[in-house]
Scaffold this motif. Structure first.
Motif, PDB file in Angstrom:
ATOM      1  N   ASN A  97       1.133  11.154 -10.681  1.00 40.32           N
ATOM      2  CA  ASN A  97       0.313  12.361 -10.638  1.00 40.32           C
ATOM      3  C   ASN A  97       1.079  13.612 -10.211  1.00 40.32           C
ATOM      4  N   ILE A  98       2.395  13.546 -10.174  1.00 38.48           N
ATOM      5  CA  ILE A  98       3.205  14.640  -9.637  1.00 38.48           C
ATOM      6  C   ILE A  98       3.006  15.948 -10.409  1.00 38.48           C
ATOM      7  N   THR A  99       2.703  15.863 -11.680  1.00 35.80           N
ATOM      8  CA  THR A  99       2.553  17.093 -12.472  1.00 35.80           C
ATOM      9  C   THR A  99       1.156  17.701 -12.371  1.00 35.80           C
ATOM     10  N   SER A 100       0.225  16.989 -11.752  1.00 32.14           N
ATOM     11  CA  SER A 100      -1.145  17.512 -11.677  1.00 32.14           C
ATOM     12  C   SER A 100      -1.548  17.942 -10.269  1.00 32.14           C
ATOM     13  N   LYS A 149       6.029  17.350   2.172  1.00 30.52           N
ATOM     14  CA  LYS A 149       7.477  17.480   2.011  1.00 30.52           C
ATOM     15  C   LYS A 149       7.977  16.573   0.886  1.00 30.52           C
ATOM     16  N   TYR A 150       7.409  15.372   0.800  1.00 30.95           N
ATOM     17  CA  TYR A 150       7.787  14.442  -0.269  1.00 30.95           C
ATOM     18  C   TYR A 150       7.460  15.045  -1.631  1.00 30.95           C
ATOM     19  N   ILE A 151       6.259  15.614  -1.749  1.00 25.11           N
ATOM     20  CA  ILE A 151       5.845  16.257  -3.008  1.00 25.11           C
ATOM     21  C   ILE A 151       6.826  17.380  -3.360  1.00 25.11           C
ATOM     22  N   SER A 152       7.159  18.212  -2.389  1.00 29.12           N
ATOM     23  CA  SER A 152       8.087  19.327  -2.634  1.00 29.12           C
ATOM     24  C   SER A 152       9.451  18.843  -3.097  1.00 29.12           C
ATOM     25  N   LYS A 153       9.974  17.826  -2.419  1.00 32.05           N
ATOM     26  CA  LYS A 153      11.287  17.301  -2.793  1.00 32.05           C
ATOM     27  C   LYS A 153      11.274  16.663  -4.178  1.00 32.05           C
ATOM     28  N   THR A 175      -3.096  15.645  -4.210  1.00 35.39           N
ATOM     29  CA  THR A 175      -3.459  15.986  -2.838  1.00 35.39           C
ATOM     30  C   THR A 175      -3.513  14.722  -1.986  1.00 35.39           C
ATOM     31  N   LEU A 176      -3.402  14.926  -0.693  1.00 36.15           N
ATOM     32  CA  LEU A 176      -3.504  13.813   0.245  1.00 36.15           C
ATOM     33  C   LEU A 176      -4.874  13.156   0.146  1.00 36.15           C
ATOM     34  N   ALA A 177      -5.919  13.941  -0.014  1.00 38.66           N
ATOM     35  CA  ALA A 177      -7.277  13.400  -0.128  1.00 38.66           C
ATOM     36  C   ALA A 177      -7.418  12.511  -1.362  1.00 38.66           C
ATOM     37  N   GLU A 178      -6.857  12.939  -2.489  1.00 36.47           N
ATOM     38  CA  GLU A 178      -6.916  12.132  -3.707  1.00 36.47           C
ATOM     39  C   GLU A 178      -6.148  10.822  -3.544  1.00 36.47           C
ATOM     40  N   MET A 179      -4.984  10.911  -2.930  1.00 40.28           N
ATOM     41  CA  MET A 179      -4.192   9.705  -2.722  1.00 40.28           C
ATOM     42  C   MET A 179      -4.901   8.746  -1.774  1.00 40.28           C
ATOM     43  N   SER A 180      -5.481   9.275  -0.720  1.00 39.05           N
ATOM     44  CA  SER A 180      -6.170   8.416   0.241  1.00 39.05           C
ATOM     45  C   SER A 180      -7.388   7.748  -0.390  1.00 39.05           C
ATOM     46  N   ASP A 181      -8.084   8.466  -1.263  1.00 39.50           N
ATOM     47  CA  ASP A 181      -9.194   7.848  -2.005  1.00 39.50           C
ATOM     48  C   ASP A 181      -8.684   6.702  -2.873  1.00 39.50           C
ATOM     49  N   TYR A 182      -7.541   6.912  -3.484  1.00 39.28           N
ATOM     50  CA  TYR A 182      -6.964   5.896  -4.372  1.00 39.28           C
ATOM     51  C   TYR A 182      -6.626   4.606  -3.619  1.00 39.28           C
ATOM     52  N   VAL A 183      -6.031   4.737  -2.428  1.00 45.75           N
ATOM     53  CA  VAL A 183      -5.616   3.543  -1.685  1.00 45.75           C
ATOM     54  C   VAL A 183      -6.693   3.018  -0.742  1.00 45.75           C
ATOM     55  N   GLY A 184      -7.733   3.824  -0.495  1.00 42.62           N
ATOM     56  CA  GLY A 184      -8.860   3.346   0.296  1.00 42.62           C
ATOM     57  C   GLY A 184      -8.742   3.499   1.797  1.00 42.62           C
ATOM     58  N   THR A 203       0.833  -1.204   0.000  1.00 44.47           N
ATOM     59  CA  THR A 203       0.000   0.000   0.000  1.00 44.47           C
ATOM     60  C   THR A 203       0.865   1.251   0.000  1.00 44.47           C
ATOM     61  N   ILE A 204       1.945   1.232   0.772  1.00 45.47           N
ATOM     62  CA  ILE A 204       2.872   2.371   0.786  1.00 45.47           C
ATOM     63  C   ILE A 204       3.494   2.536  -0.606  1.00 45.47           C
ATOM     64  N   GLU A 205       3.883   1.435  -1.219  1.00 45.58           N
ATOM     65  CA  GLU A 205       4.422   1.501  -2.577  1.00 45.58           C
ATOM     66  C   GLU A 205       3.381   2.047  -3.550  1.00 45.58           C
ATOM     67  N   ASN A 206       2.129   1.651  -3.384  1.00 48.15           N
ATOM     68  CA  ASN A 206       1.057   2.181  -4.231  1.00 48.15           C
ATOM     69  C   ASN A 206       0.910   3.687  -4.048  1.00 48.15           C
ATOM     70  N   MET A 207       1.067   4.156  -2.812  1.00 46.44           N
ATOM     71  CA  MET A 207       1.004   5.604  -2.549  1.00 46.44           C
ATOM     72  C   MET A 207       2.108   6.334  -3.312  1.00 46.44           C
ATOM     73  N   VAL A 208       3.325   5.832  -3.186  1.00 42.84           N
ATOM     74  CA  VAL A 208       4.472   6.473  -3.847  1.00 42.84           C
ATOM     75  C   VAL A 208       4.304   6.422  -5.363  1.00 42.84           C
ATOM     76  N   ASN A 209       3.881   5.285  -5.879  1.00 42.24           N
ATOM     77  CA  ASN A 209       3.662   5.163  -7.324  1.00 42.24           C
ATOM     78  C   ASN A 209       2.569   6.105  -7.798  1.00 42.24           C
ATOM     79  N   TRP A 210       1.510   6.243  -7.007  1.00 45.31           N
ATOM     80  CA  TRP A 210       0.430   7.157  -7.370  1.00 45.31           C
ATOM     81  C   TRP A 210       0.951   8.596  -7.411  1.00 45.31           C
TER      82      TRP A 210
END
Length: 76
Positions: A16-19, A51-55, A22-31, A5-12
């Motif tokens: 989607n990094i260019t669009s 911070k991850y998004i910024s880096k 958001t945390l809400a969108e990612m959480s919807d994706y992983v459930g 699931t963590i890997e799915n978060m990072v892959n998501w």
């Protein structure tokens, strides 16, 4: 929460990094709830979601600067 699931978060995020992901969108994706995702993301990755998004964006911008002739303002 599993490592998959963590890997799915990072892959998501990477997908989607260019669009402006958001945390809400990612959480919807992983459930899972945004709070739970945020907590587990930080526990497993070592930094917050924002911070991850910024880096990642900074890393991608650095690659753009290195590999193109575009102006810094255009890349930013």
């Amino acid at each position: 929460m599993s490592i998959n699931t963590i890997e799915n978060m990072v892959n998501w995020i990477e997908d989607n990094i260019t669009s402006n992901p958001t945390l809400a969108e990612m959480s919807d994706y992983v459930g899972y709830s945004p709070f739970y995702c945020s907590t587990k993301f930080r526990e497993n990755i070592g930094i917050t979601f924002k911070k991850y998004i910024s880096k990642r964006r900074l890393s991608l911008a650095a690659l753009d600067v290195k590999n193109t002739q575009e102006r810094f303002l255009d890349i930013a």
